[in-house]
Write a protein that holds these residues in place. Sequence first.
Motif, short mmCIF file in Angstrom:
data_model
loop_
_atom_site.label_atom_id
_atom_site.label_comp_id
_atom_site.label_asym_id
_atom_site.label_seq_id
_atom_site.Cartn_x
_atom_site.Cartn_y
_atom_site.Cartn_z
N THR A 212 0.91 -1.05 -0.14
CA THR A 212 0.01 -0.07 -0.01
C THR A 212 1.10 1.10 0.41
OG1 THR A 212 -1.83 1.27 1.69
CG2 THR A 212 0.14 0.16 2.40
N LYS A 213 0.19 2.58 -0.36
CA LYS A 213 0.68 4.00 -0.04
C LYS A 213 0.79 4.19 0.85
CE LYS A 213 -2.65 6.85 -1.76
NZ LYS A 213 -2.68 7.76 -0.27
N ASN A 214 0.11 3.81 1.89
CA ASN A 214 -0.65 4.09 3.55
C ASN A 214 0.71 3.54 4.46
OD1 ASN A 214 -1.97 4.62 5.93
ND2 ASN A 214 -3.82 4.24 5.02
N GLN A 215 0.85 4.76 5.16
CA GLN A 215 1.93 4.03 5.61
C GLN A 215 1.77 4.46 7.30
OE1 GLN A 215 6.51 4.29 4.67
NE2 GLN A 215 5.32 4.97 2.40
N SER A 216 -0.11 4.97 7.37
CA SER A 216 0.42 5.67 8.83
C SER A 216 0.32 4.35 10.08
CB SER A 216 -1.05 5.94 8.30
OG SER A 216 -2.06 4.45 8.73
N ASP A 217 0.26 5.39 10.93
CA ASP A 217 0.48 4.71 12.27
C ASP A 217 -0.74 3.95 12.86
OD1 ASP A 217 2.73 6.17 12.73
OD2 ASP A 217 2.31 7.62 14.11
N ASP A 218 -1.51 4.19 11.88
CA ASP A 218 -2.86 3.09 12.23
C ASP A 218 -2.73 1.72 11.73
OD1 ASP A 218 -3.79 4.71 14.54
OD2 ASP A 218 -5.30 5.86 13.52
N LEU A 219 -2.96 1.94 10.72
CA LEU A 219 -2.33 0.75 9.93
C LEU A 219 -1.56 0.24 10.46
CD1 LEU A 219 -3.24 -0.40 7.10
CD2 LEU A 219 -1.76 0.38 5.83
N SER A 220 -0.06 0.54 10.64
CA SER A 220 1.04 -0.24 10.57
C SER A 220 1.20 -1.10 12.10
CB SER A 220 2.26 1.40 11.37
OG SER A 220 2.85 1.95 10.22
N LYS A 221 -0.30 -1.05 13.23
CA LYS A 221 -0.93 -1.08 14.79
C LYS A 221 -1.09 -1.71 13.93
CE LYS A 221 -0.52 2.93 17.10
NZ LYS A 221 -1.24 3.76 18.20
N GLN A 222 -1.84 -2.68 12.57
CA GLN A 222 -2.62 -3.64 12.56
C GLN A 222 -2.20 -5.08 11.26
OE1 GLN A 222 -6.40 -2.75 10.95
NE2 GLN A 222 -5.52 -1.05 10.73
N VAL A 223 -0.59 -4.62 11.44
CA VAL A 223 0.16 -5.28 10.89
C VAL A 223 1.20 -6.05 11.02
CG1 VAL A 223 -1.09 -4.95 8.36
CG2 VAL A 223 0.86 -3.83 8.74
N ASN A 224 2.11 -6.78 10.01
CA ASN A 224 3.45 -6.90 10.58
C ASN A 224 4.59 -5.96 10.17
OD1 ASN A 224 2.67 -9.87 11.02
ND2 ASN A 224 3.84 -10.21 12.47
N GLY A 225 3.74 -6.06 8.82
CA GLY A 225 4.92 -4.77 7.82
C GLY A 225 4.21 -4.62 6.80
N ILE A 226 4.27 -3.19 6.64
CA ILE A 226 4.00 -2.65 6.00
C ILE A 226 4.76 -2.48 4.86
CG2 ILE A 226 3.07 0.16 4.45
CD1 ILE A 226 2.01 0.58 7.51
N ILE A 227 4.41 -2.70 2.53
CA ILE A 227 5.29 -2.43 1.69
C ILE A 227 5.01 -1.10 1.51
CG2 ILE A 227 6.17 -3.80 0.05
CD1 ILE A 227 5.60 -6.18 0.52
N ALA A 228 5.73 -0.36 1.49
CA ALA A 228 5.31 0.82 0.83
C ALA A 228 5.56 1.30 -0.65
CB ALA A 228 5.34 1.75 1.84
N ILE A 229 5.07 1.48 -1.74
CA ILE A 229 4.63 2.01 -2.90
C ILE A 229 4.21 3.51 -3.09
CG2 ILE A 229 4.75 -0.13 -3.86
CD1 ILE A 229 1.18 0.44 -3.99
N PRO A 230 5.36 3.79 -3.48
CA PRO A 230 5.11 5.40 -3.85
C PRO A 230 4.11 5.92 -4.28
CG PRO A 230 7.10 4.64 -5.69
CD PRO A 230 6.26 3.65 -4.85
N THR A 231 3.57 6.61 -4.30
CA THR A 231 2.07 7.58 -4.56
C THR A 231 2.30 7.82 -5.79
OG1 THR A 231 1.11 8.11 -1.94
CG2 THR A 231 0.29 9.76 -4.14
N THR A 232 1.65 7.47 -6.90
CA THR A 232 1.76 7.81 -7.72
C THR A 232 0.58 8.37 -9.13
OG1 THR A 232 1.39 5.41 -8.59
CG2 THR A 232 3.91 6.22 -8.99
N GLU A 233 -1.02 7.42 -8.09
CA GLU A 233 -1.65 7.80 -8.84
C GLU A 233 -2.60 9.14 -9.00
OE1 GLU A 233 -2.67 5.54 -11.08
OE2 GLU A 233 -4.15 3.98 -9.77
N HIS A 234 -2.36 9.99 -8.06
CA HIS A 234 -3.19 11.47 -9.10
C HIS A 234 -2.50 11.79 -9.79
CE1 HIS A 234 1.14 12.67 -7.05
NE2 HIS A 234 1.55 13.00 -7.56
N LEU A 235 -1.11 11.58 -10.41
CA LEU A 235 -1.23 12.30 -11.86
C LEU A 235 -1.92 11.93 -12.93
CD1 LEU A 235 3.03 12.57 -11.65
CD2 LEU A 235 1.57 14.77 -11.39
N LEU A 236 -2.80 10.70 -12.29
CA LEU A 236 -3.36 10.19 -13.65
C LEU A 236 -4.48 9.41 -13.07
CD1 LEU A 236 -3.52 9.28 -16.37
CD2 LEU A 236 -2.39 7.32 -16.01
N ARG A 237 -5.73 9.99 -13.33
CA ARG A 237 -7.20 9.33 -11.90
C ARG A 237 -8.33 9.26 -13.24
NH1 ARG A 237 -6.67 13.28 -8.29
NH2 ARG A 237 -5.77 14.49 -7.89
#
Length: 282
Positions: A212-237
């Motif tokens: 996910t692109k979401n690296q919030s503390d709330d989400l981090s607490k729910q999983v063992n790990g986040i594989i973060a991907i870059p935010t890209t979609e705002h340039l192509l909707r």
Amino acid sequence: MNIRMEIKQNYESLNQSQKRVADTFLRHPDVLTMSIAEIAAQSGTSASAITRFVRKFGYEGLDAFRIALAKSSAATTPNDLLEIDPIVQKNDDLPVIIEKVAAMLSTTVSDTANFLDEQVLQEVITALKKARRIYLIGVGASSVVAYDLAHKLNRAGFLALHSWDGHMVMENLAYLNEQDVVLSFSYSGETKEVLAALAIARERGAQSYIVTKNQSDDLSKQVNGIIAIPTTEHLLRVGAIASFESSFQVATVLYLGVIEEMIGTELTERMKKTAENIKKIK
């Protein structure tokens, strides 16, 4: 992370005025030679808004910011500039659309590769190798990525479960235990079905990870790990295109990382078993 990628990564957290400034810096190569007044006019903002923007990204003034922007632009190929503004216009002909998509995907692959955390990836690969069962979760375009990875892992001899039906996903998770791994795909990190699956994984003691692109503390607490991907979609909707490519890229890296030690006779034999079954219905 270069300033160009940093702006893209933080784009969604910017206010409307800041987004106009960001668009100007990203979409207009000649901004490097513009005065602050010209940049303000081009972005429909003010000189003070430009100053606040560059300081937000840690630069004392416009000159230092422009040097950093020039360096990040020099690290790209000419075609990368097209990715900055890949939005399809009403009068774009087919060759232009083809070129825009090619440039966007090329830059997405490069940005994702530079953005990924190898330590987290290795942790997930190790967990997948040891898992009794692997649950692949995703909704919409993310479900396509999850399905493809499940297919590949099954052919390699792993027990990977995926379903397009949200209710069936919940039923499958009823048999989850601490020997299993839940790997979810959600660009926003806010998909209801995905969050429900992660909650069940946490309750059952299973390892869980999310792409996910979401690296919030709330989400981090729910999983063992986040594989973060870059935010890209705002340039192509116009749909899940760049985000889909990033997620698929991660899935491919994970798959190859899992089977790497098996390449040779072991993997060939496993592939043969599934191939023989498939031949029976051809």
